[in-house]
Design a protein around this motif. Sequence first.
Motif, short mmCIF file in Angstrom:
data_model
loop_
_atom_site.label_atom_id
_atom_site.label_comp_id
_atom_site.label_asym_id
_atom_site.label_seq_id
_atom_site.Cartn_x
_atom_site.Cartn_y
_atom_site.Cartn_z
N VAL A 1 0.99 -1.25 0.14
CA VAL A 1 0.02 0.12 -0.14
C VAL A 1 0.93 1.42 -0.01
O VAL A 1 0.64 2.27 -0.87
N SER A 2 1.82 1.22 0.75
CA SER A 2 2.50 2.42 1.00
C SER A 2 3.42 2.60 -0.16
O SER A 2 3.94 3.88 -0.71
N LEU A 3 3.97 1.61 -1.04
CA LEU A 3 4.46 1.80 -2.37
C LEU A 3 3.74 2.35 -3.25
O LEU A 3 4.21 3.48 -3.97
N PHE A 4 2.48 2.01 -3.19
CA PHE A 4 1.46 2.78 -4.37
C PHE A 4 1.16 4.28 -3.95
O PHE A 4 1.38 4.95 -4.71
N LYS A 5 0.98 4.30 -2.55
CA LYS A 5 0.55 5.85 -2.03
C LYS A 5 1.82 6.94 -2.18
O LYS A 5 1.61 7.80 -2.63
N TYR A 6 3.30 6.16 -1.95
CA TYR A 6 4.16 7.10 -2.05
C TYR A 6 5.19 7.36 -3.07
O TYR A 6 5.96 8.37 -3.58
N ILE A 7 4.89 6.37 -4.02
CA ILE A 7 5.80 6.22 -5.36
C ILE A 7 4.82 6.56 -6.49
O ILE A 7 5.01 7.44 -7.15
N PHE A 8 3.84 5.50 -6.74
CA PHE A 8 3.18 5.63 -8.01
C PHE A 8 1.98 6.60 -7.91
O PHE A 8 1.87 7.27 -9.07
N GLU A 9 1.30 6.95 -6.73
CA GLU A 9 0.48 7.98 -6.74
C GLU A 9 0.75 9.22 -7.28
O GLU A 9 0.18 9.94 -7.90
N PRO A 10 1.91 9.93 -6.61
CA PRO A 10 2.37 11.01 -7.14
C PRO A 10 2.82 10.96 -8.78
O PRO A 10 2.50 12.16 -9.37
#
Length: 68
Positions: A1-10
């Motif tokens: 979840v944090s990979l998506f939130k902090y890397i991919f989402e931006p």
Amino acid sequence: VSLFKYIFEPILEQFHVPLKERSYVIKFYLTGVFAIAMEWLDNDCQDDMDFIIKVINDCVLGARNINE
């Protein structure tokens, strides 16, 4: 979840990908990159890593000319 939130989402936000589409778009790219890596491994890594990186970059960045 944090990979998506902090890397991919931006990244997806920067490219103005609508919120509802983001999980689909990122899975499309991740699956494609994974498929290229698996093909390379299936071929006993015979192709140079720089070539594989170029293939991934061309696919992800849309550098392919389908009219050639």
